[in-house]
Write a protein that holds these residues in place. Sequence first.
Motif, short mmCIF file in Angstrom:
data_model
loop_
_atom_site.label_atom_id
_atom_site.label_comp_id
_atom_site.label_asym_id
_atom_site.label_seq_id
_atom_site.Cartn_x
_atom_site.Cartn_y
_atom_site.Cartn_z
N VAL A 189 45.24 -41.38 0.37
CA VAL A 189 46.11 -41.85 1.46
C VAL A 189 47.08 -42.90 0.96
N SER A 190 46.62 -43.81 0.11
CA SER A 190 47.51 -44.85 -0.41
C SER A 190 48.56 -44.24 -1.35
N ALA A 191 48.16 -43.30 -2.19
CA ALA A 191 49.13 -42.64 -3.07
C ALA A 191 50.19 -41.90 -2.25
N THR A 192 49.76 -41.21 -1.22
CA THR A 192 50.71 -40.47 -0.38
C THR A 192 51.68 -41.41 0.31
N THR A 193 51.15 -42.52 0.83
CA THR A 193 52.01 -43.49 1.51
C THR A 193 53.04 -44.07 0.55
N ALA A 194 52.60 -44.43 -0.65
CA ALA A 194 53.52 -44.99 -1.63
C ALA A 194 54.63 -44.00 -1.97
N LEU A 195 54.27 -42.74 -2.14
CA LEU A 195 55.27 -41.74 -2.48
C LEU A 195 56.28 -41.54 -1.35
N VAL A 196 55.82 -41.58 -0.12
CA VAL A 196 56.73 -41.43 1.03
C VAL A 196 57.74 -42.57 1.06
N VAL A 197 57.25 -43.79 0.88
CA VAL A 197 58.16 -44.93 0.90
C VAL A 197 59.16 -44.83 -0.24
N LEU A 198 58.71 -44.40 -1.42
CA LEU A 198 59.60 -44.29 -2.57
C LEU A 198 60.59 -43.14 -2.44
N ALA A 199 60.27 -42.18 -1.58
CA ALA A 199 61.20 -41.07 -1.37
C ALA A 199 62.33 -41.44 -0.43
N LEU A 200 62.18 -42.54 0.28
CA LEU A 200 63.20 -42.95 1.25
C LEU A 200 64.34 -43.66 0.54
N GLY A 201 65.48 -43.65 1.15
CA GLY A 201 66.62 -44.37 0.58
C GLY A 201 67.23 -43.70 -0.62
N ALA A 226 58.18 -52.43 -4.60
CA ALA A 226 57.27 -53.45 -4.08
C ALA A 226 56.84 -53.11 -2.66
N ALA A 227 57.79 -52.65 -1.85
CA ALA A 227 57.47 -52.28 -0.47
C ALA A 227 56.51 -51.09 -0.42
N ALA A 228 56.65 -50.17 -1.37
CA ALA A 228 55.77 -49.00 -1.41
C ALA A 228 54.32 -49.42 -1.64
N VAL A 229 54.11 -50.35 -2.56
CA VAL A 229 52.75 -50.82 -2.84
C VAL A 229 52.17 -51.53 -1.62
N VAL A 230 52.96 -52.41 -1.03
CA VAL A 230 52.49 -53.16 0.14
C VAL A 230 52.16 -52.21 1.29
N ALA A 231 53.05 -51.27 1.57
CA ALA A 231 52.82 -50.33 2.67
C ALA A 231 51.58 -49.47 2.42
N ALA A 232 51.43 -49.02 1.19
CA ALA A 232 50.27 -48.18 0.86
C ALA A 232 48.96 -48.94 1.03
N LEU A 233 48.94 -50.19 0.61
CA LEU A 233 47.71 -50.98 0.74
C LEU A 233 47.41 -51.29 2.20
N LEU A 234 48.45 -51.49 3.01
CA LEU A 234 48.24 -51.74 4.43
C LEU A 234 47.65 -50.50 5.11
N VAL A 235 48.19 -49.34 4.81
CA VAL A 235 47.66 -48.10 5.39
C VAL A 235 46.22 -47.87 4.93
N ALA A 236 45.95 -48.12 3.65
CA ALA A 236 44.59 -47.97 3.14
C ALA A 236 43.64 -48.94 3.83
N GLU A 237 44.11 -50.15 4.10
CA GLU A 237 43.27 -51.13 4.79
C GLU A 237 42.93 -50.67 6.21
N LEU A 238 43.90 -50.09 6.88
CA LEU A 238 43.63 -49.56 8.23
C LEU A 238 42.59 -48.45 8.17
N LEU A 239 42.72 -47.56 7.21
CA LEU A 239 41.74 -46.48 7.07
C LEU A 239 40.37 -47.05 6.71
N LEU A 240 40.34 -48.02 5.80
CA LEU A 240 39.07 -48.63 5.42
C LEU A 240 38.36 -49.22 6.63
N ARG A 241 39.08 -49.96 7.43
CA ARG A 241 38.46 -50.58 8.61
C ARG A 241 37.96 -49.52 9.60
#
Length: 273
Positions: free
Chosen positions: A261-273, A226-241
């Motif tokens: 960018v969103s796919a990469t962010t999601a994968l990074v978050v999912l690789a943690l922990g 869930a955190a991966a999806v949220v983080a990815a969408l937030l990063v994508a929103e920053l890039l969009l703006r």
Amino acid sequence: MTDSSYGPPLTPPPDRASLCDGLRFAFGTLTVLPARITRWDRPAARTGMACAPLAGLVVGLLAAAAGVPLLLLGGGPLLAAVVTVAVPAALTRGLHLDGLADTADGLGSAKPAGEALRIMKQSDIGPFGVVTLLFALLIQVAALSNAYADGWLRGALATVVAAVTARLAMTLASRDGVPPARPEGLGAAVAGVVPRAAAAALSALAVLASAAAALPLGLPAAGRQAAAVVAALLVAELLLRRCVRRFDGVTGDVFGALAEVSATTALVVLALG
């Protein structure tokens, strides 16, 4: 997903588009899977961009179906990750990666909006684009390799979540109020077509579905997805703006960049922990 790839003029739109028309639009514009686009108008674009996460789901499942067997046959996490990353690139003809490179060149050019858009439309890739592509692919492979090292299920889930989130970022970028940077091309066709309420509902559904899919791995894994999806969408929103401010709107290249960018962010978050 670039403006030069899709440019038919919009036809006078009927009031509504069927789900079938929307699915054809989504799969026909966002993948190379056989889907003949039957309508190219605003209602079809609205339904199609709302269906974009479904196209991502299919792409993610196909990518996992290529990587997981390699892992189970002893190919190792790295080989499985490389093949998994290659599948979405092949299923999109590399257009999203091309969009990422072009957007990086446009953002890095320090030119006025019109000149930056001209740079993005050129067929060659500049130094900003090359470096961005290199690091994006390296990060994706490294993150997926880490996920596969924890088991085939975690790797498969990471692959699917990243693919769905990538297309969901496109849906959010198609919401009301996001202007096109050009009067033609795919960016103009889909900019502003998705109601904000629908975009928000799809985002919430994606977060919940991602968490539910990981419940067999435990509550921490579900929370991480869930955190991966949220983080990815937030990063994508920053890039969009940033792109809207820089280019006065969105283009097909920007949509491709948002996906990667969103796919990469999601994968990074999912690789943690």
